[in-house]
Design a protein around this motif. Structure first.
Motif, PDB file in Angstrom:
ATOM      1  N   THR A 819       0.824  -1.208   0.000  1.00 47.95           N
ATOM      2  CA  THR A 819       0.000   0.000   0.000  1.00 47.95           C
ATOM      3  C   THR A 819       0.859   1.260   0.000  1.00 47.95           C
ATOM      4  O   THR A 819       0.607   2.206  -0.752  1.00 47.95           O
ATOM      5  CB  THR A 819      -0.913   0.020   1.248  1.00 47.95           C
ATOM      6  N   ASN A 820       1.906   1.230   0.839  1.00 43.77           N
ATOM      7  CA  ASN A 820       2.794   2.414   0.878  1.00 43.77           C
ATOM      8  C   ASN A 820       3.392   2.686  -0.482  1.00 43.77           C
ATOM      9  O   ASN A 820       3.365   3.800  -0.987  1.00 43.77           O
ATOM     10  CB  ASN A 820       3.939   2.172   1.861  1.00 43.77           C
ATOM     11  N   GLU A 821       3.925   1.615  -1.055  1.00 47.13           N
ATOM     12  CA  GLU A 821       4.610   1.774  -2.341  1.00 47.13           C
ATOM     13  C   GLU A 821       3.664   2.353  -3.384  1.00 47.13           C
ATOM     14  O   GLU A 821       4.006   3.244  -4.153  1.00 47.13           O
ATOM     15  CB  GLU A 821       5.138   0.392  -2.771  1.00 47.13           C
ATOM     16  N   ILE A 822       2.434   1.841  -3.385  1.00 48.22           N
ATOM     17  CA  ILE A 822       1.459   2.311  -4.371  1.00 48.22           C
ATOM     18  C   ILE A 822       1.155   3.794  -4.123  1.00 48.22           C
ATOM     19  O   ILE A 822       1.062   4.603  -5.054  1.00 48.22           O
ATOM     20  CB  ILE A 822       0.174   1.478  -4.298  1.00 48.22           C
ATOM     21  N   GLY A 823       1.008   4.110  -2.832  1.00 52.27           N
ATOM     22  CA  GLY A 823       0.747   5.515  -2.500  1.00 52.27           C
ATOM     23  C   GLY A 823       1.844   6.426  -3.023  1.00 52.27           C
ATOM     24  O   GLY A 823       1.587   7.475  -3.627  1.00 52.27           O
ATOM     25  N   ILE A 824       3.073   6.001  -2.826  1.00 55.22           N
ATOM     26  CA  ILE A 824       4.205   6.808  -3.296  1.00 55.22           C
ATOM     27  C   ILE A 824       4.179   6.939  -4.800  1.00 55.22           C
ATOM     28  O   ILE A 824       4.372   8.019  -5.363  1.00 55.22           O
ATOM     29  CB  ILE A 824       5.534   6.171  -2.831  1.00 55.22           C
ATOM     30  N   ARG A 825       3.937   5.804  -5.466  1.00 54.99           N
ATOM     31  CA  ARG A 825       3.901   5.871  -6.925  1.00 54.99           C
ATOM     32  C   ARG A 825       2.846   6.830  -7.414  1.00 54.99           C
ATOM     33  O   ARG A 825       3.074   7.634  -8.327  1.00 54.99           O
ATOM     34  CB  ARG A 825       3.608   4.475  -7.483  1.00 54.99           C
ATOM     35  N   MET A 826       1.666   6.744  -6.786  1.00 59.09           N
ATOM     36  CA  MET A 826       0.596   7.622  -7.249  1.00 59.09           C
ATOM     37  C   MET A 826       0.925   9.072  -6.956  1.00 59.09           C
ATOM     38  O   MET A 826       0.624   9.957  -7.757  1.00 59.09           O
ATOM     39  CB  MET A 826      -0.722   7.231  -6.576  1.00 59.09           C
ATOM     40  N   ALA A 827       1.563   9.284  -5.784  1.00 58.38           N
ATOM     41  CA  ALA A 827       1.938  10.657  -5.462  1.00 58.38           C
ATOM     42  C   ALA A 827       2.949  11.180  -6.472  1.00 58.38           C
ATOM     43  O   ALA A 827       2.970  12.371  -6.792  1.00 58.38           O
ATOM     44  CB  ALA A 827       2.506  10.708  -4.047  1.00 58.38           C
ATOM     45  N   LEU A 828       3.777  10.263  -6.974  1.00 57.70           N
ATOM     46  CA  LEU A 828       4.797  10.690  -7.934  1.00 57.70           C
ATOM     47  C   LEU A 828       4.253  10.766  -9.347  1.00 57.70           C
ATOM     48  O   LEU A 828       4.996  10.996 -10.295  1.00 57.70           O
ATOM     49  CB  LEU A 828       5.977   9.718  -7.902  1.00 57.70           C
ATOM     50  N   GLY A 829       2.979  10.482  -9.524  1.00 58.87           N
ATOM     51  CA  GLY A 829       2.402  10.739 -10.832  1.00 58.87           C
ATOM     52  C   GLY A 829       1.920   9.515 -11.580  1.00 58.87           C
ATOM     53  O   GLY A 829       1.513   9.624 -12.739  1.00 58.87           O
ATOM     54  N   ALA A 830       1.920   8.362 -10.946  1.00 58.83           N
ATOM     55  CA  ALA A 830       1.437   7.188 -11.680  1.00 58.83           C
ATOM     56  C   ALA A 830      -0.074   7.258 -11.832  1.00 58.83           C
ATOM     57  O   ALA A 830      -0.791   7.698 -10.932  1.00 58.83           O
ATOM     58  CB  ALA A 830       1.810   5.919 -10.899  1.00 58.83           C
ATOM     59  N   GLN A 831      -0.546   6.856 -13.002  1.00 61.00           N
ATOM     60  CA  GLN A 831      -1.975   6.826 -13.241  1.00 61.00           C
ATOM     61  C   GLN A 831      -2.585   5.556 -12.661  1.00 61.00           C
ATOM     62  O   GLN A 831      -1.891   4.602 -12.350  1.00 61.00           O
ATOM     63  CB  GLN A 831      -2.240   6.836 -14.750  1.00 61.00           C
ATOM     64  N   ARG A 832      -3.904   5.561 -12.557  1.00 62.04           N
ATOM     65  CA  ARG A 832      -4.600   4.343 -12.093  1.00 62.04           C
ATOM     66  C   ARG A 832      -4.277   3.184 -13.025  1.00 62.04           C
ATOM     67  O   ARG A 832      -4.085   2.055 -12.609  1.00 62.04           O
ATOM     68  CB  ARG A 832      -6.120   4.573 -12.072  1.00 62.04           C
ATOM     69  N   ARG A 833      -4.188   3.477 -14.264  1.00 61.33           N
ATOM     70  CA  ARG A 833      -3.882   2.470 -15.276  1.00 61.33           C
ATOM     71  C   ARG A 833      -2.564   1.785 -14.972  1.00 61.33           C
ATOM     72  O   ARG A 833      -2.428   0.576 -15.057  1.00 61.33           O
ATOM     73  CB  ARG A 833      -3.839   3.176 -16.643  1.00 61.33           C
TER      74      ARG A 833
END
Lengths: 914, 114
Positions: A819-833
Motif C-alpha cells: 500500500t505504501n509503495e502504491i501511494g508513493i507511486r501515485m503521489a509521484l504521478g502514476a496513473q490508475r492504469r
C-alpha cells in the motif's frame, strides 16, 4: 515386579484424569482442615482468634503453588500438554469460522476423492478373493492363444476336452476345478428375465473352502458326464432377491431351457464366483451344459469357455507346477486336437504349452478395462489434494504472519520453540483430522455413486437386468488407514512449514513491528509465491489432462462408424417351446420379420446373428485360384436380407441377400471395402469367388461375392476398419434360431417396444424378447472414455478454482503489503492504469512461471495416458495451448479485484499509514 | 516461612521415610497435620515439616502406591483425609530404613574422631 509397579502407577495417574474435579475439591478440603487445625493450635497457645487464623495462613504458605505442584505431580506431562494444545487449537479454529470451514471442506473433497478411488482400486485390484488361502491358488492356462480357434470366451480359457485331460494328468494341485459363465433367460415367454449362470466342476467349493449357507454345495459326485438331473445352487444375492431370503428355498424348482432344476443349496454372501466385479445368480455343474444347450459345449474342441484354477500342493511353487504341466502338454494337445481343425492353426495348437499363473485375486474383465484408468485417476486426485494443501499452506502462512506479535510475546515469556511449533501443528492436525473424517464419509458416497453410474450406463437395456458390476465397497481398515495417512501427510505438508516459519522470528523485532506482519516480508513472500507457482503448474497439468480426455471422447463420438446410430432398436428374440426341427425356423423367422415390418412407422427390419458392434468370429480365406497356403484372416458377420438397408450402410456395388439365398442355393457373400483392398487390391469384387477355411462342423466352402459394402466398425469404435465378409444365416447349416432383429423406425421408443411385443405375442407367446436401443449401447462401449472425461473434467475445474483462489489470495496480500509503495507511486504521478498494470503484471508473472514449470511435468507424464486417448497424442498442441490460455484467463479473473483495490488507494492515507 | 530460626534441613528423600515410619508407628491411619505434628514432637522440634513439602511428599507416596488415602473422622470428629500404609509401603519402609542406617553408619565412620 518393576513393570507391574510402573503399570499400576500409570493406572493411578490415568484415574486421576478421570476424577480431576474431585481431586481438586478434596485437596482444597484437606488444606482447609490443616489450616483449621493449625489455627486451633495457635488459639490453644493463647493467640486471639483472628490472629490465630492469619498466623496459620502465613505459616501454611502459598496454597495455590501447593495445589499446582500436587496436580502437576499426578498428571502425565505429555497428556496435559496435548490436551492444552487441543483446547487452544479448537478455540483458534472456532474463532475464525470461515477459514476453518473452507479449509475443512477443501481437505474433505481432496481426501474424499482420493479415498473413493483407492477404495475402487482396492476392490478391483488389490484385494484377494474371499476364499480360504487365496495366495495358494494358481490358474492353469495356455502360454499363448495362437493355436486357439473358434469361440474364445477369455484369453485364459480352455476347451472342455482340454480341461478333462488336465484334471486327469495334473499332479501339482491338491484340488483343481474349472468354471465358465453365461447369461441365460429365466422367462418362459415375453420379456426376457436375464440371469447369470456359473458352470462349475464338482471340486470347486471344496478346493476354495466355501461351505453352503443353506443346504449343500456341489461335490465331485455331482459333476459326471451324462448327469441327468443335477441340482442347482443359487447365490446369496439371488436368494434374497427372488425368494426374499426364505428358509424353505431348498427343494424349490427353477425352469431353465424347458427343464426343471431343483435348488439344493445357497452359497454364502461373501462368495461371488471367481471373477472380480461380477457376481452370479445360479450355478450348475459343467455336465449340465449338455442339457441347457443344444450344441456340444462339452465335446467341442473349438469352444474355449472354461477357466481352470487349482490349489497348489504344499511345497509346490508356480515354477514346479508349470514344469509338470509342460511335461504332459504335448501329449494332451495331441489327444485333444479336434477333427477338421483349421489346417493353418494345427501346428500352433499342437505346439501349445500349459503354464501356471497366480490366481489369488481372481480374473477380472473389470480390472483389465479399468485398472489403468483408476491408477491415473488416483494420481489426478492426488494432484488435486496437493493443490488444496498448497492453498492451505498459503492461508496458514498468512495467518501466521498476522499472529507474529502473539507468538513473540509467548516466546519472550519463556515458551520453547518446540512447544510453539507443536501447538501450531496441533491446529493443522485438527483441520486434517476433521477434513479426513468428512472425506472418508464423502468417499463412501462417491465410490457408490461411481459404481452406480457405471452400472446404469453400462447396461442400457430396457428390461430390468441385474447390476453387471458387483463390488464389495463396505469400509474396511485399509480404506480408513489410507484416509488417516492422507490426513497425517497433508497436515505435515501444509502445517509444518508455516509453523516453523512463524517461530523463526526474533521476538524483539516482531513486537517492534507491531504485529503488522511486515518484517521479513520478502522472505516469507517468496515461499508463498513459490507455492502459488506450484499450484498453477499442477493445475495446468490437470486442466490439460481434462482437455485431452474430453477432446479424445469428442473424437471418439464423432468418428465415422459406417452405419446409422439413431433410431435403431434391437430386439433380441429367443425361441423356446416347442422345440421344432431346425429347418422349420427360417420360415417362422421370415414370417416374424414380415409382421414386424408391417407395423406402421417401421422403415426397415433385418435379422442378424450377432448385434452390430459386438464383433464376431474370424476365419482365413483365399481367393479362388490363388494359392491356398497364402490364406489370410478376415472378420465374419452373418446378416439377413435388408440388413444394409436397415443400418444405412451404403452398398457400393451388387446387391443385398434376399430370398434366393437359401440353404440349398450356392453360397454367397458380401464383402466390405477393406476386404476388397486386402484380397483384391481394390478391384471390383462382385462376381469373384473365394474359399473359406472349414471350422468344425462346417467344411471348407466356396463363396461368390454378390455385393460390396462400405467399411464399418466391427467391435470397437477405436479400431481401424478391418476386412469383413458377410454371409447369410439362412445358408448356415445348424444355426440356432433366434437372435437380434434390428429395426429402424420413426416411432418413439416406448411405442415401438410395445408394438413389437404385441406382434411377437400374437405369433407365439413363448417367444422371449429383450430390447436394446442402439445408440446407448454404443455409448456403453466407450464408458471408460466417458468416465475419464467426466472425472478429469471435474477435477480439472476444481484445480482451476483452487488455483484462482490461490492467486487471488497472494495478489490481495501483495496489494495490502504494498500500500505504501502504491501511494508513493501515485503521489509521484502514476496513473490508475499504471497501478492496475502493476498488479496484473504480478499475476501474469506468476502464471507464466507456473506454466513453465507445468509443461515439463506434462511431457514427463505423457506416456502414462497415451493408451487411454483416441486420435490425440498426450502432448497434443491444441490442448496444451488451450490449457495455457485457460490459466491466463484465470490470472485475469483472480487479479481483477485486487487490482481494482490497488487503484482505489488514496495516496494521502497510504503515506500517512507508515 | 516458619517462624523458628533454627530450621534444620532434611536430607533429601528422608522425608518420605519419616512419613512412612510415622504412619507405621501409629496403629491407625493419620491425616497430614497429624503426621507433621508427630514428627515435630518426636524430634524435639528439630524437624519441622513445612506444608509445602509435606503434601507433595504425601502425593508422591500415594502415586507410588505406598500409602492409601481415605476420607474418615479425625480425633475431634472432623472430616479429614487419612493416610495408611499399604503392604508395598511396609516393604518399602523396611528397605529405606535399612539403607538409611547403612549410609548413616558410613557417614559416622568418616566423621567420628578416631
Amino acid at each position: 515386579m518393576k513393570m507391574m509397579d510402573k503399570l499400576s502407577q500409570l493406572w493411578r495417574r490415568l484415574l486421576f484424569y478421570a476424577r480431576r474435579n474431585r481431586f481438586d475439591r478434596e485437596l482444597e478440603e484437606e488444606m482447609r482442615f490443616h489450616l483449621e487445625m493449625k489455627a486451633e493450635e495457635n488459639l490453644a497457645a493463647g493467640v486471639s482468634p483472628e490472629e490465630a487464623r492469619y498466623a496459620a495462613q502465613r505459616q501454611f504458605g502459598n496454597q495455590t503453588l501447593l495445589r499446582e505442584v500436587s496436580r502437576e505431580m499426578w498428571g502425565i506431562r505429555l497428556i496435559d500438554a496435548l490436551f492444552q494444545d487441543l483446547r487452544f487449537g479448537m478455540r483458534m479454529l472456532l474463532k475464525n469460522k470461515s477459514f476453518t470451514a473452507v479449509a475443512i471442506l477443501s481437505l474433505a473433497l481432496g481426501i474424499g476423492a482420493n479415498t473413493a478411488i483407492f477404495q475402487l482400486l482396492d476392490a478391483v485390484r488389490l484385494r484377494s478373493l474371499p476364499v480360504k488361502d487365496p495366495q495358494e491358488l494358481a490358474e492353469v492356462r495356455l502360454a499363448d492363444m495362437k493355436g486357439a480357434r473358434g469361440g474364445v470366451h477369455r484369453s485364459s480359457s480352455v476347451t472342455n476336452p482340454i480341461w478333462e485331460q488336465i484334471r486327469e494328468r495334473q499332479q501339482a494341485f491338491s484340488g483343481i476345478f474349472a468354471w465358465g459363465t453365461d447369461r441365460i433367460n429365466l422367462a418362459t415367454g415375453g420379456e426376457a428375465r436375464p440371469a447369470r449362470m456359473l458352470y462349475v466342476s464338482g471340486d470347486i467349493f471344496h478346493t476354495l473352502g466355501v461351505n453352503a449357507a443353506l443346504g449343500r454345495v456341489f461335490t465331485t459326485a455331482d459333476d459326471q458326464r451324462g448327469c441327468g438331473a443335477p441340482g442347482l445352487v443359487i447365490s446369496h444375492e439371488f436368494w434374497q432377491r427372488e425368494f426374499g431370503g426364505e428358509a424353505n428355498v431348498i427343494g424349490r424348482k427353477i425352469t431353465l431351457a424347458d427343464r426343471q432344476f431343483e435348488i439344493i443349496g445357497v452359497t454364502p454372501a461373501s462368495f461371488f464366483g471367481m471373477e472380480v466385479g461380477r457376481s452370479f445368480d445360479l450355478a450348475l455343474p459343467i455336465c449340465a451344459a449338455a442339457l441347457v444347450y443344444r450344441g456340444g459345449w462339452l465335446n467341442s474342441g473349438t469352444y474355449w469357455w472354461l477357466t481352470v484354477t487349482g490349489r497348489l500342493k504344499p511345497g509346490w511353487s508356480l515354477e514346479q507346477a508349470t514344469a509338470q504341466l509342460q511335461s504332459f502338454s504335448p501329449g494332451l494337445f495331441e489327444k485333444t486336437l479336434p477333427a477338421n481343425y483349421p489346417t493353418v492353426s494345427v501346428k500352433d495348437y499342437l505346439g501349445s504349452r500349459l503354464i501356471a499363473a497366480p490366481a489369488g485375486s481372481g480374473v477380472s474383465q473389470l480390472r483389465e478395462k479399468y485398472e489403468q484408468s483408476l491408477w491415473l485417476l488416483l494420481a489426478i486426485a492426488g494432484l488435486v489434494l496437493l493443490i488444496a494443501c498448497a492453498n492451505l499452506a498459503n492461508l496458514l502462512l498468512a495467518r501466521a504472519s498476522a499472529r507474529e506479535c502473539e507468538i513473540a510475546v509467548r516466546q519472550a515469556l519463556g515458551a520453547s520453540r518446540v512447544r510453539l511449533v507443536r501447538q501450531l501443528l496441533v491446529e493443522s492436525l485438527l483441520l486434517a483430522a476433521f477434513g479426513s473424517a468428512l472425506g472418508a464419509w464423502l468417499a463412501q458416497a462417491l465410490s457408490r455413486f461411481l459404481v452406480a453410474f457405471l452400472n446404469t450406463s453400462a447396461a442400457p437395456t430396457l428390461s430390468t437386468s441385474t447390476a453387471p458390476i458387483f463390488l464389495d465397497l463396505t469400509p474396511n481398515w485399509r480404506m480408513l488407514g489410507f484416509a488417516a495417512s492422507l490426513a497425517a501427510l497433508t497436515c505435515l505438508l501444509f502445517g509444518l512449514a508455516p509453523a516453523i516459519r512463524a517461530t523463526r522470528m526474533d521476538p524483539g523485532a516482531a513486537m517492534k513491528a507491531g504485529g503488522r506482519g511486515m518484517t521479513a516480508g520478502r522472505e516469507r513472500f517468496s515461499l508463498r509465491r513459490a507455492l502459488v507457482v506450484t499450484q498453477v503448474a499442477l493445475s495446468l497439468v490437470l486442466v490439460a489432462g481434462a482437455l485431452l480426455f474430453s477432446r479424445s471422447l469428442g473424437k471418439l463420438l464423432t468418428a465415422p462408424t459406417g452405419f446409422r446410430q439413431e433410431g435403431i432398436l434391437i430386439a433380441d428374440v429367443g425361441f423356446r417351446r416347442p422345440y421344432l426341427p431346425l429347418d422349420r425356423y427360417p420360415a417362422i423367422q421370415d414370417a416374424l420379420l414380415a409382421r414386424v415390418r408391417a407395423i406402421p412407422g417401421v422403415e426397415s427390419v433385418a435379422f442378424t446373428h450377432i448385434m452390430p458392434l459386438r464383433g464376431g468370429g474370424s476365419l482365413h480365406v483365399w481367393m479362388d485360384g490363388a494359392d491356398a497356403r497364402q490364406r489370410q484372416r478376415t472378420s465374419l458377420s452373418r446378416v439377413g436380407p435388408d440388413y444394409f438397408k436397415t443400418m444405412e450402410i451404403p452398398l457400393l456395388a451388387g446387391r443385398e441377400f434376399d430370398a434366393r439365398d437359401r440353404a440349398d442355393a450356392p453360397r454367397v457373400a458380401i464383402v466390405n471395402e477393406a476386404f476388397a483392398r486386402k484380397f483384391l487390391h481394390g478391384a471390383d469384387p462382385v462376381g469373384q469367388r473365394f474359399w473359406m477355411e472349414g471350422m468344425d462342423p462346417i467344411p471348407e466352402t466356396r463363396y461368390e461375392i454378390v455385393g460390396l459394402a462400405r467399411d464399418t466398425k466391427f467391435e470397437d469404435l477405436r479400431e481401424e476398419f478391418r476386412p469383413i465378409a458377410y454371409t447369410a444365416p439362412a445358408q448356415l447349416v445348424g444355426a440356432s434360431p433366434g437372435g437380434p432383429v434390428v429395426i429402424r423406425s420413426r416411432l418413439p421408443q416406448a411405442e415401438m417396444v410395445a408394438a413389437v411385443k404385441r406382434v411377437l405375442n400374437e405369433i407365439d407367446p413363448s417367444i422371449t424378447v429383450s430390447f436394446q436401443v442402439f445408440k446407448p449401447m454404443i455409448e456403453a462401449t466407450i464408458l471408460r472414455e466417458r468416465l475419464m472425461a467426466m472425472l478429469s473434467g471435474f477435477f480439472g475445474m476444481l484445480a482451476l478454482l483452487l488455483a484462482c483462489v490461490g492467486l487471488y489470495g497472494i495478489l490481495s496480500y501483495g496489494v495490502a503489503s504494498r500500500t505504501n509503495e502504491i501511494g508513493i507511486r501515485m503521489a509521484l504521478g502514476a496513473q490508475r492504469r499504471d497501478v492496475f498494470w502493476l498488479i496484473l503484471r504480478e499475476a501474469l508473472l506468476l502464471v507464466t512461471a507456473g506454466v513453465a514449470v507445468g509443461l515439463p511435468i506434462i511431457f514427463a507424464g505423457a506416456r502414462l495416458a497415451s493408451t487411454l486417448l483416441f486420435g490425440l497424442t498426450p502432448t497434443d498442441p491444441v490442448s496444451l495451448l488451450l490449457a495455457a490460455l485457460l490459466m491466463l484467463a484465470v490470472a485475469m479473473v483472480s487479479c481483477w479485484i485486487p487490482a481494482r483495490r490497488a487503484t482505489k488507494v488514496d495516496p494521502i492515507t497510504a503515506l500517512r499509514f507508515e | 516461612m516458619g517462624n523458628d530460626a533454627k530450621k534444620t534441613e532434611l536430607m533429601p528423600g528422608t522425608l518420605e521415610m519419616l512419613i512412612l515410619k510415622t504412619i507405621e508407628r501409629n496403629a491407625g491411619p493419620m491425616h497430614g497435620y497429624g503426621i507433621a505434628r508427630y514428627i515435630k514432637q518426636i524430634s524435639n522440634d528439630v524437624l519441622q515439616v513445612e506444608e509445602g513439602s509435606l503434601y507433595p511428599a504425601l502425593q508422591r507416596l500415594a502415586i507410588k502406591g505406598w500409602v492409601k488415602a481415605e476420607w474418615g473422622q479425625s480425633e475431634n470428629n472432623r472430616r479429614a483425609r487419612l493416610y495408611k500404609l499399604t503392604p508395598a509401603g511396609r516393604k518399602r519402609l523396611k528397605q529405606e530404613v535399612a539403607d538409611f542406617e547403612r549410609v548413616l553408619e558410613a557417614i559416622l565412620r568418616v566423621v567420628q574422631p578416631t
